[in-house]
Design a protein around this motif. Structure first.
Motif, PDB file in Angstrom:
ATOM      1  N   ILE A 106       0.832  -1.207   0.000  1.00 15.32           N
ATOM      2  CA  ILE A 106       0.000   0.000   0.000  1.00 15.32           C
ATOM      3  C   ILE A 106       0.871   1.263   0.000  1.00 15.32           C
ATOM      4  O   ILE A 106       0.415   2.358   0.325  1.00 15.32           O
ATOM      5  CB  ILE A 106      -0.964   0.027   1.213  1.00 15.32           C
ATOM      6  CG1 ILE A 106      -0.189  -0.044   2.533  1.00 15.32           C
ATOM      7  CG2 ILE A 106      -1.984  -1.079   1.110  1.00 15.32           C
ATOM      8  CD1 ILE A 106      -1.078   0.161   3.764  1.00 15.32           C
ATOM      9  N   GLY A 107       2.153   1.064  -0.361  1.00 20.52           N
ATOM     10  CA  GLY A 107       3.047   2.208  -0.469  1.00 20.52           C
ATOM     11  C   GLY A 107       3.808   2.537   0.798  1.00 20.52           C
ATOM     12  O   GLY A 107       4.512   3.542   0.858  1.00 20.52           O
ATOM     13  N   HIS A 108       3.679   1.693   1.823  1.00 19.08           N
ATOM     14  CA  HIS A 108       4.406   1.906   3.063  1.00 19.08           C
ATOM     15  C   HIS A 108       5.699   1.093   3.052  1.00 19.08           C
ATOM     16  O   HIS A 108       5.902   0.216   2.193  1.00 19.08           O
ATOM     17  CB  HIS A 108       3.554   1.494   4.269  1.00 19.08           C
ATOM     18  CG  HIS A 108       2.387   2.394   4.496  1.00 19.08           C
ATOM     19  ND1 HIS A 108       1.609   2.341   5.631  1.00 19.08           N
ATOM     20  CD2 HIS A 108       1.856   3.383   3.737  1.00 19.08           C
ATOM     21  CE1 HIS A 108       0.661   3.244   5.562  1.00 19.08           C
ATOM     22  NE2 HIS A 108       0.783   3.885   4.414  1.00 19.08           N
ATOM     23  N   LYS A 109       6.558   1.366   4.029  1.00 22.61           N
ATOM     24  CA  LYS A 109       7.823   0.649   4.121  1.00 22.61           C
ATOM     25  C   LYS A 109       7.578  -0.851   4.306  1.00 22.61           C
ATOM     26  O   LYS A 109       8.279  -1.686   3.742  1.00 22.61           O
ATOM     27  CB  LYS A 109       8.641   1.202   5.282  1.00 22.61           C
ATOM     28  CG  LYS A 109      10.030   0.610   5.402  1.00 22.61           C
ATOM     29  CD  LYS A 109      10.808   1.273   6.534  1.00 22.61           C
ATOM     30  CE  LYS A 109      12.211   0.669   6.658  1.00 22.61           C
ATOM     31  NZ  LYS A 109      12.969   1.298   7.778  1.00 22.61           N
ATOM     32  N   GLN A 110       6.553  -1.184   5.109  1.00 22.61           N
ATOM     33  CA  GLN A 110       6.200  -2.584   5.341  1.00 22.61           C
ATOM     34  C   GLN A 110       4.859  -2.874   4.689  1.00 22.61           C
ATOM     35  O   GLN A 110       3.934  -2.052   4.750  1.00 22.61           O
ATOM     36  CB  GLN A 110       6.119  -2.871   6.855  1.00 22.61           C
ATOM     37  CG  GLN A 110       7.457  -2.733   7.574  1.00 22.61           C
ATOM     38  CD  GLN A 110       7.266  -2.683   9.077  1.00 22.61           C
ATOM     39  OE1 GLN A 110       6.521  -1.861   9.589  1.00 22.61           O
ATOM     40  NE2 GLN A 110       7.955  -3.559   9.790  1.00 22.61           N
TER      41      GLN A 110
END
Length: 541
Positions: free
Chosen positions: A60-64
């Protein structure tokens, strides 16, 4: 019960306190860089599908990557996938708006929370269903849990949009009413109103606060939610994953939306900006509550005046005192939270059972308060003071269950075992207060303990012993350690550092540096003019 909402804004934080009878019950914190994420809707892409753990990881575009369990996959997923490129009249659907601040957006998580019980005798595995997910597939997901530690956010594909009076379910045709709305005629009236204005294909959960409200208020709330969803649909046709489609309200607005009702005596806020924001919002959905909003003009910090600061400080401690003289010890671990109940003083044998019961009953009330205040989720095990009478054990169990009715998070409480243990599972949504207000200790790495200085000295002695045995040419070294260890090396007659030099026939210049971890050290060779610590570490074999 006197209930108040106290809001404090500082240069780098917004803190919202919920007090009950003058005591802090819940605290919410909004910090730059750690904005609230629960309720946000994303267009994501499936990065990995893991059938072994019945889950998928969503980019979803996050680091994790976000975690999506198969139980949180909407059975109508094929229907809304087309957007990218049973109305049951007597069904009660619990939106839990009185149980969690962001409950409407967490509908799937809360259903999962009911299934989340210790497995073993009497706890069969939940029924499994077939889920068809493919790597690279685009998917609409909604955040149900904040990231905790190294874990990313948890998401569901059972998307919902929470309003003040209703929760819109874009892909679910059901019309449900909160289970906390008990009046049958009112339920029927609300269902009739909603059905008359609900577009085909949409579902709704009617929230508890809708009781007695006029049709116009319900209509405005529903129309605003449908308008928001139409905008999301429009963006789906042009955007590529991963991307944020919808940002839920800020922490302050969501608390006001979900918790500010007739049960709240007043809302007190010390920020003129937030005061205007809150009054504007309340004027739109419930003008009758405007008189309960106050702007704080006092000179003392608002949290000091309302006793919130003291309770917050207590919530960060390991030990919590009880009025009876007993105390709780709360220890979070990787897998669960363990709470120990102690009597704190000796009781005569003939009164021991009653004293233990009295302490356990008081501990039950305080434990539930602490779980809410600290927002502790997952598995919780409580070690109560031993009771011999089965009826007394039952009283403690019933007291726990009664207190949990105040809690908006889903929970499951099991009866006390023969060892005096009570097992609880509680819904985890966001980071606990300990995680919000503290950081991992750079010295002990969160363990609470460090190696003894004698152990560090043994490691240093072994290092120089290997140099001596291998006949290293250099004789002059610089040893850098933490000041705490350096002080210890200088102790004794002769000192530990002198013994180290005599034993290994070297000259060591001792240097204290607070940047070096307590359980570590660094050695520099004067002849080679470089650090040689790793050159003589113990070999793997």
């Amino acid at each position: 019960m006197k209930k108040e909402i106290v809001i404090n804004e500082t240069a780098d934080q917004i803190r919202i306190a919920i007090t009950e009878d003058g005591r802090l019950a819940e605290i919410f914190v909004d910090t730059p860089g750690k904005e609230r994420m629960v309720g946000d809707i994303y267009l994501g892409r499936i990065a990995r599908v893991m059938p072994g753990i019945r889950a998928a990881f969503i980019d979803i575009g996050h680091k994790q990557d976000a975690f999506l369990h198969f139980s949180d996959v909407d059975p109508n997923i094929d229907e809304y996938s087309s957007l990218i490129g049973e109305d049951e009249s007597e069904m009660d659907e619990d939106d839990d708006d009185d149980e969690t601040v962001t409950a409407p957006a967490e509908q799937g998580t809360q259903q999962q929370g009911q299934r989340y019980q210790p497995r073993g005798r009497g706890f069969p595995r939940p029924p499994q269903k077939d889920v068809n997910l493919d790597r690279g597939q685009s998917i609409i997901v909604q955040v149900t849990k904040e990231p905790v530690g190294k874990k990313g956010v948890r998401v569901t594909s059972k998307v919902s949009l929470p309003g003040r009076y209703v929760v819109l379910l874009p892909f679910d045709g059901r019309v449900g009413v909160s289970k906390k709305l008990y009046n049958f005629r009112e339920k029927k009236r609300l269902r009739r109103i909603i059905r008359s204005m609900l577009p085909e294909g949409f579902g709704v959960i009617i929230r508890t606060v809708a009781e007695g409200k006029e049709e116009e208020l319900l209509k405005n709330d529903l129309e605003q939610l449908i308008k928001t969803w139409r905008e999301i649909e429009k963006s789906l046709k042009t955007e590529q994953p991963p991307i944020l489609l919808y940002k839920d309200l800020s922490t302050v607005s969501s608390v006001i939306r979900d918790l500010f009702n007739n049960e709240v005596q007043r809302v007190v806020v010390d920020s003129r900006r937030l005061y205007k924001e809150i009054t504007t919002y309340v004027k739109w959905f419930s003008p009758n509550l405007l008189d309960k909003i106050e702007f704080y003009r006092g000179k003392q910090p608002i949290f000091d005046v309302f006793g919130v600061a003291k309770d917050m400080q207590e919530s960060l401690g390991r030990r919590v005192a009880l009025k009876t003289g007993g105390y709780l010890v709360i220890d979070p671990t990787e897998a669960m939270t363990v709470i120990d109940v102690n009597s704190g003083r000796y009781a005569a044998s003939k009164e021991q059972e009653q004293n233990s019961l009295r302490t356990n009953i008081e501990a039950s009330r305080e434990i539930v308060r602490q779980l809410r205040l600290r927002d502790i989720g997952g598995i919780i095990v409580i070690d109560f003071i031993d009771l011999d009478d089965e009826r007394n054990k039952r009283k403690v169990y019933e007291e726990l269950r009664r207190e949990f009715r105040r809690d908006r998070a889903k929970s499951t409480v099991l009866p006390m075992t023969e060892f005096g243990l009570v097992q609880i599972t509680r819904q985890r949504i966001r980071q606990s207060i300990m995680q919000s207000f503290s950081e991992t200790c750079p010295v002990c790495a969160g363990t609470g303990i460090i190696q003894s200085r004698a152990t560090v000295l043994t490691d240093i002695s072994g290092w120089f012993g290997r140099i001596h045995n291998e006949g290293h040419g250099g004789r002059f070294f610089r040893l850098t350690v933490h000041p705490y260890v350096a002080y210890y090396l200088k102790e004794g007659r002769p000192s530990h550092i002198l013994n180290l030099m005599w034993k290994n026939k070297v000259v060591i210049k001792l240097e204290a540096n607070p940047a070096v971890p307590v359980n570590s050290f660094k050695v520099y060779s004067n002849s080679e003019k470089r650090e040689v610590t790793e050159d003589f570490k113990p070999s793997a074999n």
